[in-house]
Design an enzyme around this catalytic site. Structure first.
Site, mmCIF file in Angstrom:
data_model
loop_
_atom_site.group_PDB
_atom_site.id
_atom_site.type_symbol
_atom_site.label_atom_id
_atom_site.label_comp_id
_atom_site.label_asym_id
_atom_site.label_seq_id
_atom_site.Cartn_x
_atom_site.Cartn_y
_atom_site.Cartn_z
ATOM 1 N N CYS A 2 0.829 -1.196 0.000
ATOM 2 C CA CYS A 2 0.000 0.000 0.000
ATOM 3 C C CYS A 2 0.869 1.253 0.000
ATOM 4 C CB CYS A 2 -0.945 0.035 1.179
ATOM 5 S SG CYS A 2 -2.003 -1.406 1.368
ATOM 6 N N ARG A 27 5.314 0.078 -4.905
ATOM 7 C CA ARG A 27 5.053 -0.713 -3.705
ATOM 8 C C ARG A 27 4.074 -1.851 -3.963
ATOM 9 N NH1 ARG A 27 6.703 1.962 1.001
ATOM 10 N NH2 ARG A 27 5.143 0.884 2.260
ATOM 11 N N TRP A 74 -3.334 -2.539 -1.419
ATOM 12 C CA TRP A 74 -3.069 -3.945 -1.719
ATOM 13 C C TRP A 74 -4.045 -4.747 -0.870
ATOM 14 C CZ3 TRP A 74 -1.358 -8.489 0.674
ATOM 15 C CH2 TRP A 74 -0.825 -9.471 -0.159
ATOM 16 N N ASN A 100 -2.859 1.666 5.995
ATOM 17 C CA ASN A 100 -2.032 0.510 5.670
ATOM 18 C C ASN A 100 -1.998 -0.401 6.888
ATOM 19 O OD1 ASN A 100 -1.475 1.775 3.283
ATOM 20 N ND2 ASN A 100 0.650 2.268 3.777
ATOM 21 N N GLY A 101 -1.967 -1.691 6.663
ATOM 22 C CA GLY A 101 -1.869 -2.616 7.786
ATOM 23 C C GLY A 101 -3.134 -3.442 7.953
ATOM 24 N N GLU A 484 17.547 -17.639 -6.508
ATOM 25 C CA GLU A 484 17.212 -16.256 -6.838
ATOM 26 C C GLU A 484 16.808 -16.116 -8.301
ATOM 27 O OE1 GLU A 484 16.707 -12.090 -6.637
ATOM 28 O OE2 GLU A 484 16.507 -13.746 -5.230
ATOM 29 N N LYS A 488 13.161 -14.725 -9.554
ATOM 30 C CA LYS A 488 12.981 -13.589 -10.460
ATOM 31 C C LYS A 488 12.057 -13.952 -11.615
ATOM 32 C CE LYS A 488 14.812 -10.448 -8.408
ATOM 33 N NZ LYS A 488 14.208 -11.166 -7.306
ATOM 34 N N GLU A 491 8.474 -14.191 -10.354
ATOM 35 C CA GLU A 491 7.918 -12.905 -9.936
ATOM 36 C C GLU A 491 7.420 -12.076 -11.107
ATOM 37 O OE1 GLU A 491 10.092 -11.286 -5.951
ATOM 38 O OE2 GLU A 491 11.350 -11.421 -7.745
ATOM 39 N N HIS A 507 17.379 -36.551 -7.136
ATOM 40 C CA HIS A 507 16.482 -36.994 -6.075
ATOM 41 C C HIS A 507 15.068 -36.460 -6.287
ATOM 42 C CE1 HIS A 507 19.838 -38.663 -3.774
ATOM 43 N NE2 HIS A 507 20.507 -37.597 -4.167
ATOM 44 N N LYS A 606 6.242 -4.186 -2.932
ATOM 45 C CA LYS A 606 7.662 -3.953 -2.663
ATOM 46 C C LYS A 606 7.958 -4.048 -1.176
ATOM 47 C CE LYS A 606 11.806 -2.784 -4.002
ATOM 48 N NZ LYS A 606 12.597 -3.765 -4.754
#
Length: 611
Positions: A2, A27, A74, A100-101, A484, A488, A491, A507, A606
């Site tokens: 947010c 964000r 968000w 926010n929250g 990583e 990426k 995402e 395995h 973000k």
């Protein structure tokens, strides 16, 4: 998560707030809105979707207001639609709020308010909060007092800003567990989730701490706590330039930030690393240097990309400092009753410095006597203030949601911490110490060489943009890089991808390999080279398509792989700083070719400020 922007001053609030919301788009959000005092009443305009949709709604409307609040949401409580978007009115429409929250006890509060005759339009916890404040205020007390009483009752995290139709010359803001900064201009005030919407107008800010309330009037402001004790505000200068949060000619922030890495890594080392004189100076951890060197155990807590940098740090600490290290997901750490001993050192890694799970893990570790070192990018952030000591990345603002330069900044800073501790413990020879400092100093130039391969990486990306799955494999220091790289791709391109230690392929994951499966090997020259060559042969025997990241001059792997991307030679301990770059570019180009929004991937934020 947010974004909050609010303004009180002499300028037109609406365009200023819209511009600020655009600065906060990085964000992550799914709806947006604004509230202003216009025609002697509070007015709210809000839309699902991007800020551009809100601008269409506002076009042609006669709005004249020098006070306003804006928000990018968000979704947590209620789906992302026009009704659930912020701001929200109180029941009598005399108050409006952005938040926010998460208010954890909103359900019980809502039931109590419904018994009193209040009804609700949205599914949000935020509408419950502002209605609760209205109910308290209805007993003849000021909004300031009503806010204090409400915040003493609610449970959860919040950053809120409230407007009052009956007092259009005042904003009230408060925070707990969600970031908020107050900008102080000449006869005007700004409120935002971070400094990016503010720097265009002022460089003087106050970072609110948990359970602090800012009461802002047109000619003054004060900071109080929930007990109504007035506090002395600590006014800081923001070291952030406007051009740092602009695209600077690049099509996307992500591409800009990938190409900034030679400079951002150099910035992270500036004033700290003196390779010529074999000296490291890390002032941020000076007071805890002995505790770090003498620690029986180091616990690294982080989430997402930061967790991957922590895995690399585990290899580094154990190899060069001979200290046992555990790397924990912050989101799991606090819920499994972890064993923490007094004197344990906890390193908390976060790009934003506001990650809710990491903050909660820090508080748990502190309560058990651990020493907390923060490694964050954002100056003045919550984690930096909650830590005993730490180190800033100094890589500059990262606007793209998918972290790139912050990851390599974390690796640089963590490497310097490790080498500093190793030298202090005498677990590294002077010759190796000097060698690694010189190697570290050379990393920016080596990354420039990798970036020169951008066109080749773009071509390889075009061949695999329609793949449904990817597998990333690496060994040793390059195993976290495989994780990583896979993250990426997931995402920003929405392609399913998995990262594994290359030896673990046999395995289970080897069952997935066929001619449709691209397999990315991080196969640079290191102590595991011969083993990873064998792993590549196993994949080729099953008709897998191999993309290999290899050390320049390698003649063996190019004969086996379908595509190779060369990177410069480097000590294997520092290779993650280099080998991750082509993976970032690969993800970027594939996502662009698939028509994805690389700077604002769907469902992602973000700064993850909710658990």
């Amino acid at each position: 998560m947010c974004g909050i922007v609010a303004y009180l001053g002499h300028q037109e609030a609406c365009p200023l707030i819209i511009k600020g919301l655009k600065r906060l788009e990085y964000r992550g959000y799914d709806s947006t809105g604004i509230s202003v005092y216009n025609d002697e009443q509070l007015q709210i305009y809000k839309k699902a979707g991007k800020v551009a949709e809100l601008e269409k709604t506002l076009k042609g409307k006669k709005i004249h207001s020098t006070i306003g609040i804006g928000h990018t949401r968000w979704a947590t409580h209620g789906e992302p639609n026009d009704v659930n978007a912020h701001p929200h009115y109180s029941s009598n429409k005399k108050l409006s709020i952005i938040h926010n929250g998460i208010i954890e006890n909103y359900s019980s509060l809502k039931k109590e308010l419904e018994v009193k005759g209040y009804s609700f339009v949205s599914d949000t916890d935020t509408e419950v909060l502002i209605t609760f404040i209205e109910d308290i205020k209805s007993h003849g007390i000021s909004l300031e007092s009503a806010v204090r009483q409400a915040l003493a009752t609610i449970e959860g995290a919040y950053a809120i800003v409230i407007m009052d139709e009956e007092n259009p010359d005042q904003l009230i803001a408060a925070r707990k567990g969600s970031p908020m900064v107050l900008g102080i201009g000449e006869g005007e005030f700004f409120i935002a989730s971070d400094a990016t919407p503010i720097v265009e107008y002022t460089d003087e800010v106050v970072y609110l701490n948990d359970e602090e309330i800012a009461v802002i009037n047109r000619d003054e402001f004060k900071i109080i706590d929930i007990e109504n004790i007035e506090l002395d505000p600590y006014i800081q200068k923001v070291e952030l330039e406007l051009d740092e949060i602009e695209k600077g000619g690049y099509e996307h922030f992500m591409l800009k930030e990938i190409f900034e890495q030679p400079n951002s890594i150099a910035d992270s080392m500036r004033g700290r690393l003196d390779a010529k004189n074999a000296r490291l100076t890390l002032g941020g951890i000076r007071e805890q240097a002995d505790a770090l060197a003498e620690a029986n155990r180091i616990i690294i807590i982080a989430c997402g990309t930061s967790w991957h940098s922590g895995l690399v740090a585990e290899y580094l600490f154990e190899e060069f400092c001979r200290i046992p290290v555990e790397v924990e997901y912050a989101s799991e750490f606090r819920y499994r009753n972890p064993v923490i001993n007094e004197g344990d050192v906890v390193i908390a890694i976060s790009q934003s410095g506001e990650t809710a799970d990491t903050l909660a893990a820090i508080e748990l570790a502190k309560s058990k006597g651990a020493i907390i070192l923060g490694v964050v990018n954002v100056v003045g952030s919550s984690i930096s203030r909650a830590s005993h000591e730490g180190a800033y990345l100094h890589t500059g603002p990262e606007i793209g949601v998918a972290s790139t330069k912050a990851f390599t900044g974390q690796l640089s800073v963590l490497t310097m911490i490790v080498l500093s501790v190793a030298q202090r413990k005498k677990t590294i020879t002077e010759s190796k110490f000097k060698e690694l400092l010189q190697e570290l100093e050379s990393i920016p130039d080596k990354i420039k060489k990798v970036l020169d391969s951008n066109d080749k990486i773009e071509y390889i990306s075009s061949l695999f943009k329609d793949a449904a799955n990817f597998l990333y494999l690496g060994r040793g220091y390059n195993f976290p890089v495989a994780l990583e790289g896979a993250l990426k791709l997931k995402e920003i391109s929405y392609i399913h991808a998995e990262g594994y230690p290359a030896a673990e392929m046999k395995h289970g994951p080897i069952a997935l390999i066929d001619e449709e499966m691209p397999v990315v090997f991080i196969a640079t020259r290191d102590s595991s080279y011969d083993k990873i060559v064998s792993n590549i042969q196993e994949v080729k025997a099953r008709k897998g398509m191999v993309i290999a990241i290899v050390t320049e001059g390698d003649v063996l792997i190019p004969k086996m792989a379908d595509h190779v991307i060369e990177v410069p030679r480097c000590d294997e301990a520092l290779m993650p700083l280099i080998s991750v770059i082509p993976l970032q570019l690969l993800s970027y180009h594939i996502a662009i070719m698939r028509g994805c929004n690389v700077d604002q991937p769907r469902n992602l934020a973000k700064s993850v400020t909710v658990e």
